[in-house]
Design a protein around this motif. Sequence first.
Motif, PDB file in Angstrom:
ATOM      1  N   GLY A  49      -6.946  24.962 -16.090  1.00 47.21           N
ATOM      2  CA  GLY A  49      -7.512  24.102 -15.066  1.00 47.21           C
ATOM      3  C   GLY A  49      -8.646  23.233 -15.565  1.00 47.21           C
ATOM      4  N   TRP A  50      -8.980  23.343 -16.859  1.00 50.32           N
ATOM      5  CA  TRP A  50     -10.003  22.498 -17.467  1.00 50.32           C
ATOM      6  C   TRP A  50      -9.393  21.698 -18.602  1.00 50.32           C
ATOM      7  N   ASP A  51      -9.882  20.485 -18.790  1.00 54.45           N
ATOM      8  CA  ASP A  51      -9.509  19.742 -19.982  1.00 54.45           C
ATOM      9  C   ASP A  51     -10.507  20.061 -21.098  1.00 54.45           C
ATOM     10  N   GLU A  52     -10.374  19.376 -22.226  1.00 55.76           N
ATOM     11  CA  GLU A  52     -11.231  19.685 -23.378  1.00 55.76           C
ATOM     12  C   GLU A  52     -12.689  19.280 -23.170  1.00 55.76           C
ATOM     13  N   ASN A  53     -12.975  18.578 -22.071  1.00 52.61           N
ATOM     14  CA  ASN A  53     -14.350  18.224 -21.746  1.00 52.61           C
ATOM     15  C   ASN A  53     -14.894  19.042 -20.575  1.00 52.61           C
ATOM     16  N   ALA A  54     -14.193  20.110 -20.212  1.00 48.03           N
ATOM     17  CA  ALA A  54     -14.565  21.015 -19.116  1.00 48.03           C
ATOM     18  C   ALA A  54     -14.482  20.325 -17.759  1.00 48.03           C
ATOM     19  N   ASN A  55     -13.640  19.295 -17.657  1.00 48.25           N
ATOM     20  CA  ASN A  55     -13.381  18.645 -16.373  1.00 48.25           C
ATOM     21  C   ASN A  55     -12.153  19.284 -15.732  1.00 48.25           C
ATOM     22  N   PRO A  56     -12.159  19.489 -14.419  1.00 50.41           N
ATOM     23  CA  PRO A  56     -10.992  20.074 -13.761  1.00 50.41           C
ATOM     24  C   PRO A  56      -9.768  19.165 -13.879  1.00 50.41           C
ATOM     25  N   ILE A  57      -8.608  19.793 -14.059  1.00 50.26           N
ATOM     26  CA  ILE A  57      -7.349  19.053 -14.054  1.00 50.26           C
ATOM     27  C   ILE A  57      -6.481  19.587 -12.920  1.00 50.26           C
ATOM     28  N   ASP A  58      -5.628  18.729 -12.390  1.00 51.76           N
ATOM     29  CA  ASP A  58      -4.823  19.110 -11.233  1.00 51.76           C
ATOM     30  C   ASP A  58      -3.666  20.027 -11.596  1.00 51.76           C
ATOM     31  N   LYS A  59      -2.924  19.693 -12.641  1.00 54.49           N
ATOM     32  CA  LYS A  59      -1.715  20.436 -12.961  1.00 54.49           C
ATOM     33  C   LYS A  59      -1.819  21.042 -14.356  1.00 54.49           C
ATOM     34  N   PHE A  60      -1.473  22.320 -14.451  1.00 52.79           N
ATOM     35  CA  PHE A  60      -1.497  22.993 -15.748  1.00 52.79           C
ATOM     36  C   PHE A  60      -0.596  24.215 -15.684  1.00 52.79           C
ATOM     37  N   ASP A  61      -0.111  24.650 -16.835  1.00 50.62           N
ATOM     38  CA  ASP A  61       0.638  25.900 -16.951  1.00 50.62           C
ATOM     39  C   ASP A  61      -0.329  26.997 -17.359  1.00 50.62           C
ATOM     40  N   ASN A  62      -0.279  28.120 -16.651  1.00 49.55           N
ATOM     41  CA  ASN A  62      -1.166  29.196 -17.056  1.00 49.55           C
ATOM     42  C   ASN A  62      -0.578  29.929 -18.264  1.00 49.55           C
TER      43      ASN A  62
END
Length: 76
Positions: A49-62
């Motif tokens: 749920g985070w990108d490489e800059n620690a920003n939330p992302i909407d869609k991701f695979d756990n």
Amino acid sequence: MSKAFYETLGFTLFGGQLEKNYIIMKNGNSLVGLFQDIFENTIITFNPGWDENANPIDKFDNARTIQKHLNLKTLN
């Protein structure tokens, strides 16, 4: 800590607190968390749920979904 080692690989300090025995280092899109005397064993963690800059992302695979996919591929 292994801070000096990762610096030789081009990583720079991204976050954390050295005085509290943890830092996050970054090189491009790669992040490494270094923790000293915080966890009992060696571990790998993920922050879904985070990108490489620690920003939330909407869609991701756990990680568990990815693990199941990889396990099925190795069985076939």
